[in-house]
Design an enzyme around this catalytic site. Structure first.
Site, PDB file in Angstrom:
ATOM      1  N   ASP A 111       0.858  -1.181   0.000  1.00 46.17           N
ATOM      2  CA  ASP A 111       0.000   0.000   0.000  1.00 46.17           C
ATOM      3  C   ASP A 111       0.896   1.234   0.000  1.00 46.17           C
ATOM      4  OD1 ASP A 111      -3.030   0.777   0.427  1.00 46.17           O
ATOM      5  OD2 ASP A 111      -1.852   2.171   1.631  1.00 46.17           O
ATOM      6  N   GLU A 113       2.321   5.078  -0.241  1.00 46.05           N
ATOM      7  CA  GLU A 113       1.941   6.459   0.030  1.00 46.05           C
ATOM      8  C   GLU A 113       2.668   7.315  -1.010  1.00 46.05           C
ATOM      9  OE1 GLU A 113      -0.416   7.351   2.094  1.00 46.05           O
ATOM     10  OE2 GLU A 113      -0.592   5.258   2.705  1.00 46.05           O
ATOM     11  N   ASP A 211      -2.652   1.418  -6.644  1.00 42.76           N
ATOM     12  CA  ASP A 211      -1.251   1.257  -6.231  1.00 42.76           C
ATOM     13  C   ASP A 211      -0.371   0.826  -7.390  1.00 42.76           C
ATOM     14  OD1 ASP A 211      -0.956   1.462  -3.062  1.00 42.76           O
ATOM     15  OD2 ASP A 211      -2.908   0.604  -3.531  1.00 42.76           O
ATOM     16  N   HIS A 270      -3.295   5.948   6.832  1.00 44.27           N
ATOM     17  CA  HIS A 270      -2.464   6.560   5.786  1.00 44.27           C
ATOM     18  C   HIS A 270      -0.974   6.444   6.066  1.00 44.27           C
ATOM     19  CE1 HIS A 270      -6.057   7.922   3.827  1.00 44.27           C
ATOM     20  NE2 HIS A 270      -6.437   8.568   4.912  1.00 44.27           N
ATOM     21  N   ASP A 275      -1.366   0.643   6.992  1.00 46.80           N
ATOM     22  CA  ASP A 275      -2.442   0.274   6.065  1.00 46.80           C
ATOM     23  C   ASP A 275      -2.225  -1.150   5.544  1.00 46.80           C
ATOM     24  OD1 ASP A 275      -3.774   2.660   6.326  1.00 46.80           O
ATOM     25  OD2 ASP A 275      -3.184   3.471   4.379  1.00 46.80           O
TER      26      ASP A 275
END
Length: 326
Positions: A111, A113, A211, A270, A275
């Site tokens: 995941d 960012e 993603d 986040h 996550d």
């Protein structure tokens, strides 16, 4: 992402007829007909039991699940699905034992960012600033290892205040981080050390399509490298969750999936690593409930495509550093 209101399942009317499921039932002898022959009496048994389960109250479902030492948390529809899949699996295993080599050994939950601005204007270019992986062992159903590295953005090296507040990633963290090609090389080395794609079969898993199809795709173009082959196919857990538990797309947000399964978010929202850990918890529960998480999306010629469930199960290739673009 726009918040959607949760649809709570209505309670089923109470019936006087109850489902009789016991260990004796699940361990009994059955017909030796082909498991693909739906005239086999075993499927009639499963259908009758499913009807009984549909008429059970939430307390009755929890009591029966506890009797079989299964998880008792979750909304009523999840509990029904869990009990039905347990019973079906027990019956079918008696007919033809499941091949333990027919599934991935590991699932790599990712995941990312990425850089962002409030409102995310369409012209803004997102760059990956955190690359986490959570390694889920599908045999033990445990998180076996984790990887996390931050990434230094190049096009927009200064993070917006919105991005810092949302992700908890500070300017100092990304300033000290490696650029994406070096982090990707570290990822690949980490995966190689765990013998993924060589000794052990594995698949990537994400919370949605973005993603891989957006963030990784854009980042590889920014860094002038080819899209990595090990990430060309993945499990979109939102699709898997919606199809397995028969819920609409607006019920597949991370926090809602956790809530429906009777879990709370653990960690900082986040944070890429947190996550990923929470997504892995959902994956574990789905595997426990009888879902065969399998690749359902892929990248082809730079485009996102759906993978049919009829395609033979195949693990991702051994990770290799992609070539640089000319």
């Amino acid at each position: 992402m726009e918040e959607q209101k949760e649809n709570h399942p209505q309670a089923a009317p109470r019936e006087t007829q109850h489902c009789r499921i016991s260990d004796q039932e699940t361990n009994g002898k059955n017909s030796t007909a082909s498991s693909n022959d739906f005239s086999d009496p075993i499927y009639k048994e499963i259908a009758i039991t499913n009807g009984c389960i549909n008429r059970m109250t939430r307390d009755e479902l929890r009591s029966k699940l506890a009797e079989f030492k299964l998880e008792t948390r979750g909304v009523k529809d999840v509990l029904k699905k869990r009990l039905k899949n347990y019973y079906k699996k027990q019956k079918l295993m008696q007919k033809e034992p499941i091949n333990g080599n027919s599934y991935y050994d590991y699932i790599c939950v990712v995941d990312f960012e990425a850089t962002c601005e409030e409102g995310n204007p369409p012209e803004f270019i997102h760059e990956i600033i955190e690359f986490p992986i959570v390694l889920l062992n599908t045999h033990t159903l445990e998180i076996e290892d984790t990887f996390q590295q931050y990434v230094k953005p190049e096009i927009n090296p200064k993070l917006s205040n919105f991005c810092i507040s949302l992700t908890g990633i500070t300017q100092d963290i990304v300033d000290k981080a490696d650029t994406f090609p070096q982090v990707l090389q570290n990822v690949i080395e980490w995966m190689r050390q765990r013998e993924l794609g060589t000794k052990y079969s594995y698949s990537m898993l994400t919370d949605g399509s973005w993603d891989m199809s957006k963030f990784l795709n854009i980042q590889c173009r920014i860094s002038c490298i080819k899209y990595p082959s090990f990430a060309k196919k993945w499990i979109n857990i939102r699709k898997s969750y919606g199809n397995f538990y028969k819920v609409p797309r607006n019920q597949t947000k991370l926090t809602i999936m956790l809530e429906k399964l009777g879990m709370n978010y653990d960690g900082r929202p986040h944070s890429g690593l947190d996550d990923s850990k929470n997504i892995a918890r959902i994956a574990i529960r789905m595997l426990q409930d009888g879902c065969e998480l399998r690749v359902n999306e892929r990248m082809h010629a730079g485009q996102l495509m759906t993978v049919s469930s009829s395609v033979p199960l195949e693990g991702a290739p051994a990770p290799q550093m992609p070539r640089y673009r000319n």
